[in-house]
Design a protein around this motif. Sequence first.
Motif: not given
Length: 518
Positions: A379-399
Motif C-alpha cells: 500500500i505504501i509503495k503505491r501511495a502518492k503520500i503516506v500520512m500518519t500521526v507518529t506511526g512506523t508507516a511514515a518511517w517505512e515510507a521514507v525508506l
Amino acid sequence: MIIYKKMNVCMFFNRAVTRLGHATILEIQKRSGGDGIFCGYISGRDPYFFLRDQVDIKYKTLLTDDILSVEAGNEVVDEDFLDRKEKEYGTPFFWHFFTVDRAMINRWPHTFYTKYEPIFDHYQVKQQLQYRIKTIEKMFDECKPDMIMLTSACTMGSLLLYYIGRSRGIRCVVLMDTRLGDAQIFSESIYNKFTTVAEKWLLLQTGNYISPKLKEAEAWIESYREKPVKPYWTIGLESPPLTHPVLLLKNLVRKILDSFNYGFPTIYAYTWTTYVKRNFLLWLNQYRHPRYDIFDPKESYVYFPLHFEPELSLMLWAPYYTDQINVIFNIAQSLPINFKLYIKEHPAMLTSRDREFYKKLKSIPNVRLIRPGLDSIDIIKRAKIVMTVTGTAAWEAVLLKVPTIIFGATYFDILSGVKRCKIPEDLPNLVNECLHYDGQNEINKERDLQNLVALVMEDMFDIDISKLWSILKIEDIRENSDFKTYVEEMLKFYNKISKNDLKNQLDKTSTSDSKNGN
C-alpha cells in the motif's frame, strides 16, 4: 564492564517492565560495590506487590501511582503553589500532565472503547498534580538520584518525574525503539527523539562530522528496499487478542479474589466485572467487522494507517492529534478532488473499536476503509503520500522514497523528505508540495537519510526487548545475554552524557513543540 563507586537511581516501574527495572537496579548495586540509594515510582497492582514482597534490595522510597491517587483526595489545593510549580515544571502549563494519562483521561482500563471520559473534575485534577509534585520532590530530596530511568512517560506521575528531575539536573535515561529491526537506543528525551543522534546531526550539517557507519547505513537501506521487514512488535497481532479459555478462567478467579483484598486501590486496575466485559466484547467483535472497501492500486490515493490507542504515541508525542476521526476528516478535505484516502486498521485494534467509530469514518465520501490483512508495504509503495500521526508507516515510507507527512514528534522529522503538519490549515499546501515535488533534491534527500541511519547505528544495540519484559524470574533476566547488553549500553550512555554534560538541545525543541501543542 563499566563499574561505578556509587550511583543513586530512581526507576519508573511501569507494569510489564517492572522485573527488568528491578534486575537493572540489582546490577547497578552490584557494580557499585553494594553502595547507592535506590527509589522508584510504581504504576500498577502487580508491580506494587512484587516490589513490596521482594527481599533482594531495600528501596529507600517507593511511590505507587494508584495509592497516590487515593491519598490526593485529601489534598487542599494551593493555587499559588501550583502557579509557582507550573513555572518550574510546566510545558509551559500543567494541563498536558493530565491528558497524557490514559487512566485519568480515557478511564482506561475500565472503559473498553477509547473515548474522552475523565475520571476527575478540575479541582480533583489540581489535587492529583499538587500531591504528586510534593511527594516526588520529597523523594528526590531524600534520595538525591543521579539518574532517572524510564521506558516511557505515560502517566501524570512519570511525566512529573521527568520534568522535576530535569529541573534539578538529574540525568534522565529513556529506552526507545529505533525502528531499525529489533534495535533499541537510549536517549535523554521522552519525545521520540534521540539526543546523541541529534547532537551529531547538528555537527554533520555544519560539515564537522562524518559517521563511520555511513557505508553500513547505505547497505541497510538498500537491503530494506529489496526486502522490507515488518517491525518485531507486529508479529502475532493479526489475530484477535483473545484469552485462552483456561487462562481466562484462571485470571477471572484471581481477579474475583483480588476484589476482596482491600489493601490496594482499584481505581486504575481491572475489576473482575471489567475483565469479563472486556473479553466478551473481544469475542463479540470478532463477528462484527465493518464492511471493507476494495483496494484499487491504480487509484490516486493517500494512505493513513490508524494508530493503536490509548497510547503515548498519540497522547505524549502528538497531544493535539489524539482524535483520529478528526485527523482523518482534516486529511480528507485537504486532498485533490479525484483522490481517495485509504485507511487501514492497526492490527492490535481489530476487535477493540466501537462500531460507531467505523460508521463515522466511512461517512466521509472520499474515505475508503480497506482490509487490515493487506500488506502495508504494498500500500505504501503505491501511495502518492503516506500520512500518519507518529506511526512506523511514515518511517517505512521514507525508506521507500514515498512523500511523507506526519503530525507529531518523531526522531526522523529532521529529514528534508518529511513534512510535519503543525497547523491543520497548512495541510492542503503540504499535500500540494508533496504532489508537485520536482525531484531535483532527491540526491540530497537520500544522503540525509543515509546519514541519519548511520548516526542511529552508532548508538543502537540489538536485543529482544519484548522477551526481556516477559521473563518472570529475576535470576533468569540477569543471566540473559540481552540483559547484559542492555545494562552495558545503559551505563555507557549514562557515562557519556555525564562526562560530556550534553546540553540536550533536542529536548528544548521537544519542549517547545509541547508548548505549541505538537
